[in-house]
Design a protein around this motif. Structure first.
Motif, mmCIF file in Angstrom:
data_model
loop_
_atom_site.group_PDB
_atom_site.id
_atom_site.type_symbol
_atom_site.label_atom_id
_atom_site.label_comp_id
_atom_site.label_asym_id
_atom_site.label_seq_id
_atom_site.Cartn_x
_atom_site.Cartn_y
_atom_site.Cartn_z
ATOM 1 N N TYR A 12 0.828 -1.210 0.000
ATOM 2 C CA TYR A 12 0.000 0.000 0.000
ATOM 3 C C TYR A 12 0.862 1.260 0.000
ATOM 4 C CZ TYR A 12 -2.998 3.794 1.444
ATOM 5 O OH TYR A 12 -3.647 5.008 1.498
ATOM 6 N N TYR A 13 1.809 1.361 0.929
ATOM 7 C CA TYR A 13 2.543 2.616 1.078
ATOM 8 C C TYR A 13 3.486 2.881 -0.090
ATOM 9 C CZ TYR A 13 0.666 3.668 5.656
ATOM 10 O OH TYR A 13 -0.178 3.992 6.674
ATOM 11 N N THR A 14 4.140 1.865 -0.624
ATOM 12 C CA THR A 14 4.986 2.124 -1.797
ATOM 13 C C THR A 14 4.135 2.514 -3.001
ATOM 14 O OG1 THR A 14 5.039 -0.221 -2.443
ATOM 15 C CG2 THR A 14 6.813 0.580 -1.008
ATOM 16 N N ILE A 45 -7.542 3.261 -1.722
ATOM 17 C CA ILE A 45 -7.360 2.160 -2.666
ATOM 18 C C ILE A 45 -8.412 1.101 -2.358
ATOM 19 C CG2 ILE A 45 -5.840 0.303 -3.440
ATOM 20 C CD1 ILE A 45 -3.494 2.117 -3.027
ATOM 21 N N LEU A 46 -9.161 0.730 -3.363
ATOM 22 C CA LEU A 46 -10.278 -0.193 -3.223
ATOM 23 C C LEU A 46 -9.904 -1.588 -3.707
ATOM 24 C CD1 LEU A 46 -13.018 2.168 -4.716
ATOM 25 C CD2 LEU A 46 -12.607 1.737 -2.281
ATOM 26 N N ASP A 47 -10.519 -2.576 -3.080
ATOM 27 C CA ASP A 47 -10.347 -3.956 -3.527
ATOM 28 C C ASP A 47 -11.602 -4.729 -3.143
ATOM 29 O OD1 ASP A 47 -9.277 -6.212 -4.650
ATOM 30 O OD2 ASP A 47 -7.443 -6.204 -3.457
ATOM 31 N N ILE A 99 -7.609 7.484 -4.613
ATOM 32 C CA ILE A 99 -8.619 8.538 -4.683
ATOM 33 C C ILE A 99 -8.549 9.425 -3.448
ATOM 34 C CG2 ILE A 99 -11.114 8.959 -4.759
ATOM 35 C CD1 ILE A 99 -11.082 5.876 -5.903
ATOM 36 N N ASP A 100 -8.576 10.736 -3.662
ATOM 37 C CA ASP A 100 -8.759 11.692 -2.578
ATOM 38 C C ASP A 100 -10.233 12.091 -2.573
ATOM 39 O OD1 ASP A 100 -6.076 11.500 -2.270
ATOM 40 O OD2 ASP A 100 -5.604 13.535 -2.907
ATOM 41 N N ARG A 124 -8.624 1.004 1.760
ATOM 42 C CA ARG A 124 -7.495 1.393 2.610
ATOM 43 C C ARG A 124 -7.110 2.819 2.253
ATOM 44 N NH1 ARG A 124 -2.451 -2.338 4.519
ATOM 45 N NH2 ARG A 124 -1.583 -0.817 5.973
ATOM 46 N N TYR A 125 -6.739 3.614 3.247
ATOM 47 C CA TYR A 125 -6.379 5.005 3.015
ATOM 48 C C TYR A 125 -5.461 5.464 4.138
ATOM 49 C CZ TYR A 125 -10.498 5.255 6.070
ATOM 50 O OH TYR A 125 -11.404 5.043 7.073
#
Length: 857
Positions: free
Chosen positions: A592-594, A811-813, A827-828, A850-851
């Protein structure tokens, strides 16, 4: 007189390891059936003789293949009547790389260049029944090593082993900073038997557009025929449009005379880059006949009409010159990607995969693809797809990151390679530039062997001998065989190849070099940035593909490290992560972070550089091509979509920055001292710049709304601007103090955590958000997040996102089951501005999000 005939010889082959002059080990021949095109690695994997080279550490279990000799053989028959034709040729579209070709025990030809298309006459050796065709492939490692020993020894380079510089084999196979050491061997393209009395050996078609509105044009065709009848060959030629309707034709045209057709206004339609017009393609059908009218062959060529040039002229208010592509009089900001080979095993690229990559470019609003010089001159499917969809192609010649040797035997092969590449690619309207190499002048500069004052043209005995290739050999071939612009290298221009005011640059001072923060992209701009990048992990599903050992699924495992080939990647990733985020080390968090880091970094570059495209005479930056769009195996790299065509979040943030309309904001602290002698007394104001970009050819009226939100207090402010967006350029809108941000008089005073969002509404569609962007205080690690009350409402394949507070980096999954094809990611989200995301294949399933600050770290 018989017509031209061709028969595929791609089936019913067998292969075996063979004895090699480089090894005294006894080799027991063991023959296995196969079809071609193929490679030894691919066949051995199918047979279960080697493990999957892409998994675990298996790359290092298959290195023996490149140091061995291999033989492929087949048997075929030929009809008697075909042997009576004047010419009987074996045609090899590509042999990888060092190969002796034998027919019925007679060596017909030896090749040592993977990129060559070979036509080998075989009439003296062929028979009607039981022909035995054998291809003896010698070890590419040892053949390249021997060439190195015999022709000057090791030369400096970046990536791979030094002997690669002496081999006309795809350079990435020696290992790169994103790819494994996988030196393939075998017939990597098809093989045919051709018989003929006469054939068309070359057709050069030059088309132009002209007139004030580029609505007139011309076509010239020069046809070369191979056959005994030296004079009198005729052709029937017909130009058809996409619907099959005849546009123009000629009958019994003498081959010896060039054909020229001129077209009046609107008789033909021009080809334009994506976003600037249509891409009409025509078909030129050519039938070769004898003087008596006997038909030998009919062939077709796809053509288009366009005018393309690279404009390098002085700029207003800044030093240097532009480097802007002008197509049919339109100067184009080129937003796109670099392309590497889509697989370490080229024969495993199934039909349609190139088109899927181009479809991804289209989805990402990109309009240029650079085919990088360490791979191959790509499959026709890739160029056809670019033609059909208006994707401009920057084509390198196959030299990369080294001081290549230059001696007669090698140069003779390179000249044929270049002639074939130019001849094959020149008819594609998408191809608008040939570049001599990738970064070879940078290598020479780093070693102090590049003398720009030497313009003698006599370079083969200099410390940079390949200048002969790039400045003498290649430009002659390109100029003789095409009308396409030639550029000595990428990057190239100015006092050095890193000159930001002339030519193109590769901007690696983010990640490599001085390791600048990505907020400095505006200072790192060039006239055309043909490489830049930031690494990011691929989708967790792709990570799972590179090992079956779940104990290896953490970022610092041997397997994970082996799937990131960049030198010092852990230090560099952590430098940028630690400077910007609070992050965890479990594999899901690291992914996620990278990914968010890559998404933020790359979007910022496109945003800031596109701002520099300010209209005619002010094209301060005219292109940005990210390194890279794709991968050749499952790995961690700079790619924005992984080996399996799974887009990373960066793909979506770049797509937003390349829409026809965009908005942007920069934020900076401005410190003013109360007097010239004091260091303790000053005022700090936080300044915002607001602008918009419009890539259409029309002036557009619009409204831009600027909202600010204090994350601590919840204070909201809003203002609006009625504007007119200039055509095909950026427009500055407003500069002012960040709404709600107090003036500070001490560095101890912490600025308010104010998020600013801007939205663009076109006057023609005032209810639709044409573009949006939110600017957050950076670095993100200083921010404190509270629960934003995110709501993700699922309806079939749609997800509606709303929130009560601003959210960064969603980020969606899917929670369970097969993955989806998302319309947007990273997405913001802002209160009062709901966003609808389409997830093809979602089918009402539960979505997880996740955000930043969601507590999962």
């Amino acid at each position: 007189m018989a017509p031209w005939n061709t028969t595929s010889l791609n089936r019913d082959w067998s292969f075996s390891q063979a004895a090699s002059k480089y090894s005294s080990a006894e080799i027991k021949e063991e023959w296995h059936p196969c079809n071609i095109p193929t490679s030894v690695h691919v066949e051995l994997k199918k047979l279960g003789k080697i493990p999957d080279p892409f998994k675990d550490l298996n790359e290092w279990e298959v290195q023996w293949i490149q140091e061995s000799d291999w033989v492929f053989k087949t048997t075929f028959d030929v009809e008697e009547f075909r042997l009576k034709q004047d010419n009987v040729d074996l045609v090899f579209e590509g042999l990888d790389t060092y190969c002796d070709i034998s027919l019925n025990g007679k060596v017909l030809f030896s090749v040592e260049n993977m990129f060559l298309h070979l036509r080998v006459p075989c009439k003296e050796a062929i028979k009607s029944k039981g022909n035995q065709l054998e291809l003896h492939f010698k070890s590419p490692w040892h053949e390249a090593r021997l060439a190195e020993e015999q022709n000057g020894g090791p030369m400096p380079l970046w990536n791979g082993a030094s002997n690669r510089l002496y081999s006309r084999k795809a350079q990435y196979g020696w290992g790169w900073d994103w790819g494994p050491v996988m030196m393939t061997v075998g017939p990597w393209k098809g093989i045919q038997l051709e018989t003929y009395d006469a054939r068309i050996s070359d057709v050069r078609i030059d088309t132009t557009l002209s007139g004030d509105n580029y609505d007139q044009g011309s076509l010239q065709a020069n046809i070369v025929v191979e056959g005994k009848q030296r004079n009198g060959y005729k052709v029937d030629i017909q130009l058809k449009d996409a619907a099959g309707k005849s546009v123009k034709s000629a009958t019994d045209h003498l081959v010896a005379e060039p054909l020229r057709w001129d077209f009046g206004k609107n008789e033909i339609q021009g080809w334009y880059p994506r976003g600037y017009g249509a891409q009409p393609l025509y078909e030129l059908e050519i039938t070769l006949k004898s003087s008596e009218g006997h038909v030998f062959q009919t062939t077709t060529r796809r053509v288009a009409f366009r005018s393309a040039k690279v404009v390098q002229e002085p700029l207003a208010d800044q030093e240097g010159t532009s480097f802007v592509f002008e197509i049919n009089g339109i100067r184009v900001f080129c937003g796109g990607s670099n392309w590497i080979p889509a697989d370490s095993f080229l024969t495993e690229i199934e039909p349609g995969r190139f088109r899927r990559w181009v479809d991804l470019l289209i989805k990402g609003n990109q309009n240029m693809l650079r085919v990088w010089g360490g791979g191959v001159y790509e499959d026709t499917e890739l160029y056809d797809a670019c033609d059909e969809n208006g994707i401009l192609v920057w084509q390198d010649f196959m030299f990369g990151c080294g001081l290549y040797p230059s001696y007669p035997h090698l140069n003779d092969s390179i000249k044929i390679e270049a002639e074939q590449a130019v001849t094959r690619l020149r008819d594609h309207p998408s191809v608008v530039i040939f570049a001599g190499n990738n970064e070879d002048y940078q290598v020479a500069e780093s070693l102090g062997v590049m003398d720009y004052s030497d313009n003698s043209g006599d370079y083969m005995k200099s410390k940079f001998p390949a200048r002969h290739i790039y400045e003498v050999l290649l430009p002659e071939v390109v100029d003789r065989l095409s009308t396409i612009f030639y550029h000595r290298s990428s990057p190239y221009g100015g006092k050095t190849s890193s000159d930001q005011t002339v030519g193109d640059i590769h901007q690696w001072n983010v990640w490599h070099g001085t390791q600048e923060p990505w907020t400095n992209w505006d200072k790192l701009a060039g006239r055309f940035v043909s490489e830049f990048g930031m690494q990011g992990y691929p989708d967790i599903r792709t990570v799972n593909e590179w090992t079956d050992d779940k104990s290896q699924l953490f970022p610092q495992s041997r397997v994970s490290v082996n799937h990131n080939k960049a030198d010092g990647f852990e230090r560099r990733l952590e430098l940028y992560l630690m400077e910007n985020f609070r992050h965890a080390f479990d594999i899901e968090s690291y992914v996620y972070y990278t990914q968010i880091m890559q998404a933020e970094c790359l979007a910022s570059a496109y945003r800031l550089w596109r701002r520099n495209f300010k209209g005619r005479g002010k094209e301060y930056t005219s292109g940005a091509l990210v390194w890279q769009i794709n991968d050749c195996w499952p790995c961690v790299s700079w790619a924005i979509a992984d080996y399996y065509l799974r887009p990373k979040p960066a793909f979506f943030t770049i797509a937003r920055e390349l829409k026809a309309y965009t908005v942007g904001i920069t934020r900076k602290d401005v410190k003013k001292y109360t007097d010239k002698i004091s260091s303790a007394f000053f005022e700090i104001t936080q300044q915002l710049d607001l602008w918009s970009c419009n890539s259409t050819l029309e002036v557009v009226k619009a409204q831009v709304v600027l909202d600010s939100y204090n994350l601590s207090t919840g204070d909201k402010r809003s203002q609006a601007f009625d504007i007119e967006l200039a055509a095909n350029s950026s427009t500055e809108i407003w500069t002012g103090v960040c709404p709600g941000q107090a003036t500070r008089t001490s560095d101890a005073q912490v600025p308010e955590p104010i998020v600013v969002q801007t939205r663009l509404y076109l006057s023609s569609e005032p209810e639709v958000v044409a573009a949006r962007y939110s600017n957050w205080p950076e670095p993100f690690k200083y921010l404190t997040f509270s629960d934003p009350k995110l709501n993700a409402k699922v309806d079939g394949d749609k997800v509606t996102l709303t929130a009560e507070k601003p959210i960064k980096g969603i980020i969606l999954d899917v929670k369970d089951g097969e993955e989806c094809e998302w319309s947007d990611q990273a997405i913001d989200l802002f209160p009062g501005d709901e966003q609808v995301i389409v997830a093809k294949g979602l089918k009402g399933r539960e979505v997880v999000a996740r955000y930043l600050g969601d507590g999962s770290a």
